[in-house]
Design an enzyme around this catalytic site. Structure first.
Site, mmCIF file in Angstrom:
data_model
loop_
_atom_site.group_PDB
_atom_site.id
_atom_site.type_symbol
_atom_site.label_atom_id
_atom_site.label_comp_id
_atom_site.label_asym_id
_atom_site.label_seq_id
_atom_site.Cartn_x
_atom_site.Cartn_y
_atom_site.Cartn_z
ATOM 1 N N HIS A 162 0.830 -1.220 0.000
ATOM 2 C CA HIS A 162 0.000 0.000 0.000
ATOM 3 C C HIS A 162 0.862 1.267 0.000
ATOM 4 O O HIS A 162 0.436 2.318 0.475
ATOM 5 C CB HIS A 162 -0.949 0.039 1.210
ATOM 6 C CG HIS A 162 -1.652 -1.256 1.469
ATOM 7 N ND1 HIS A 162 -2.854 -1.591 0.894
ATOM 8 C CD2 HIS A 162 -1.278 -2.319 2.221
ATOM 9 C CE1 HIS A 162 -3.215 -2.803 1.298
ATOM 10 N NE2 HIS A 162 -2.275 -3.275 2.096
ATOM 11 N N LYS A 289 15.962 22.445 -10.189
ATOM 12 C CA LYS A 289 15.284 21.183 -10.475
ATOM 13 C C LYS A 289 16.079 20.225 -11.340
ATOM 14 O O LYS A 289 16.776 20.597 -12.258
ATOM 15 C CB LYS A 289 13.931 21.444 -11.165
ATOM 16 C CG LYS A 289 12.993 22.217 -10.304
ATOM 17 C CD LYS A 289 11.780 21.521 -9.777
ATOM 18 C CE LYS A 289 11.313 20.277 -10.421
ATOM 19 N NZ LYS A 289 9.905 20.034 -10.166
ATOM 20 N N GLU A 296 9.363 9.275 -16.352
ATOM 21 C CA GLU A 296 7.948 9.615 -16.571
ATOM 22 C C GLU A 296 7.474 9.155 -17.949
ATOM 23 O O GLU A 296 6.361 8.659 -18.110
ATOM 24 C CB GLU A 296 7.742 11.122 -16.415
ATOM 25 C CG GLU A 296 7.956 11.595 -14.981
ATOM 26 C CD GLU A 296 8.069 13.107 -14.917
ATOM 27 O OE1 GLU A 296 7.051 13.750 -14.639
ATOM 28 O OE2 GLU A 296 9.167 13.648 -15.142
#
Ligand code: ARG
Length: 464
Positions: A162, A289, A296
């Protein structure tokens, strides 16, 4: 009366006018099926050789055809070939050019053949090549995962259920889980390849032919195991494309799962791994960043691949035997899925080869969230001969106590523990450490480094 000039050269005999421009646009597949030029020419060369061997055409015609086809291939591969939409598809573009090169003898090539068995043959050869490439790509990928597993066989990390910390596992164990997944993917391609390797060539339009062809000869020349046994099935079967897409889909699902883990793990909140600069991107506005774009995109490729599978399943549903033009729509789906899966396999292999797991954050997270609570319950079963359900209850109470005090299980004093269960001995502390926890999971397939190493050894031998 008749406008034979613009009527199609291949079947102009029956037609008095050329097609409407829109008809030509919806009908033509040359924009994409030119990808199969090599397969088309291989198939035609095998067919011509067989026709001559069987005495159906003259040897001199066959050799002119076979030589001319090589010229066509080199023109196509050299990029100088002028494909024509009016000629519809790769088969007719090649044949028309062959006619220009060798003259009337070219007209004998299509004896005992139809574009229906021709396209099925070409497409099978193309898909088979992609299956082989996927098998090789998966082997390379598995090797990288095994190398990661070996380097981090003892490295403790949290195992999740989970997405909540569940029990400590090892990095090696986690990496080897993907080796099992990719091994199943590889075997799906291998399995599909075996099943599809029957030659449709010689099924002709749908019913076979009255010419004395030798289907074994063309099957063998093209690397098929045997000719397909039913001509109706041979020209209308696209199971091989569906199985290729299914195998791509399941593989892409696996890729999306590790990709998602890489996105999460590389975040500032987790810091479990460092993705190399080679596989990261920056932000045009936020200088700090470093984004996991490749991961992705790997996560998202499954979308179009699953889409291709659903598209072809839907195209094939309810088609009557034998060939229908609907089946021309098989190619773009398969071509796109093949490009996506090959690029995904290559990108993931590169990323994983460069990836650095970070032992400290991994270990800290592994020890968080009372991850050794199951070890504590198991210990109570063994040390106090407690039924597991009671041990589970006692452990739950200890977890609650630690939680209330804002500490970890190993930070509870023995007195505190004994206030819940008087018989708990001091040895309890040995099972609360994450290293002991993983080392104790020695059951077959478990996370203990010894077990994981055994799997690594097995796979290294298998992947040689
Ligand atoms: N371009 C066609 C395809 O991809 C080739 C077969 C055409 N056959 C026919 N009977 N019109 O399916």
């Amino acid at each position: 009366m008749s406008d034979k000039k613009s009527a199609n050269a291949m079947w102009g005999g029956r037609f008095s006018a050329g097609p409407d421009a829109i008809m030509e646009a919806i009908n033509a597949s040359i924009g994409y099926d030119q990808k199969m030029a090599k397969q088309d020419i291989d198939g035609s060369r095998a067919h011509a050789a067989m026709l001559a061997a069987q005495g159906i055409i003259e040897d001199s015609d066959a050799s002119a055809i076979r030589k001319g086809l090589l010229t066509v291939l080199s023109e196509i591969e050299g990029g100088g070939f002028a494909f024509s939409t009016a000629l519809e598809d790769i088969h007719m573009n090649v044949e028309a050019r062959l006619t220009e090169i060798v003259g009337p003898a070219a007209g004998r090539l299509h004896t005992a053949r139809s574009r229906n068995d021709q396209v099925a043959t070409d497409f099978k050869l193309w898909v088979r090549g992609q299956m082989d490439a996927a098998i090789d790509g998966l082997t390379a990928l598995m090797k990288v995962f095994v190398a990661q597993a070996e380097a981090g066989a003892d490295m403790v990390m949290p195992g999740f259920t989970h997405l909540q910390v569940a029990q400590p596992v090892t990095w090696g164990h986690h990496m080897m889980a993907y080796v099992e997944m990719f091994a199943r993917d590889r075997s799906r391609f291998e399995d599909a390849r075996k099943r599809m390797n029957e030659s449709p060539l010689g099924a002709a339009a749908l019913a076979g032919t009255s010419f004395p062809i030798d289907r074994d000869m063309t099957a063998e020349a093209l690397g098929f195991d045997r000719p397909s046994a039913n001509s109706l099935d041979a020209v209308s079967d696209r199971d091989f494309a569906l199985e290729f897409l299914t195998s791509c889909s399941i593989c892409a699902i696996h890729i999306s799962r590790i990709a998602e883990e890489l996105v999460i793990w590389s975040s500032a909140q987790f810091r479990f791994v460092t993705i190399s600069d080679r596989f990261s991107t920056g932000s045009s506005i936020m200088p700090q960043k470093k984004n996991p774009d490749a991961a992705e995109l790997l996560r998202s490729k499954v979308g179009r691949i699953n889409g291709s599978l659903i598209a072809l399943l839907t195209i094939m549903k309810g088609l009557p035997l034998a060939y229908s033009k609907d089946m021309q729509e098989d190619k773009e789906q398969v071509f796109d899925a093949a490009d996506s899966i090959m690029l995904s396999l290559a990108a993931l292999t590169g990323m994983m080869a460069d990836l650095r797991p970070n032992p400290e954050p991994l270990r800290t997270a592994a020890a968080s969230g009372f991850s050794t609570a199951t070890d504590l319950a198991d210990f109570l079963v063994r040390a106090l001969n407690m039924p597991f359900r009671d041990a589970h209850h006692v452990t739950g109470a200890l977890v609650k106590m630690a939680e209330d005090q804002g500490c970890d299980l190993h930070e509870l004093s023995l007195e505190q523990m004994q206030s819940v269960e008087a018989k708990i001995p001091n040895a309890v502390y040995e099972v609360l450490g994450v290293e002991n926890s993983v080392a104790s999971r020695v059951s077959y397939g478990g996370t203990a480094p010894a077990q994981v190493r055994a799997q690594i050894t097995r796979w290294k031998a298998a992947l040689l």
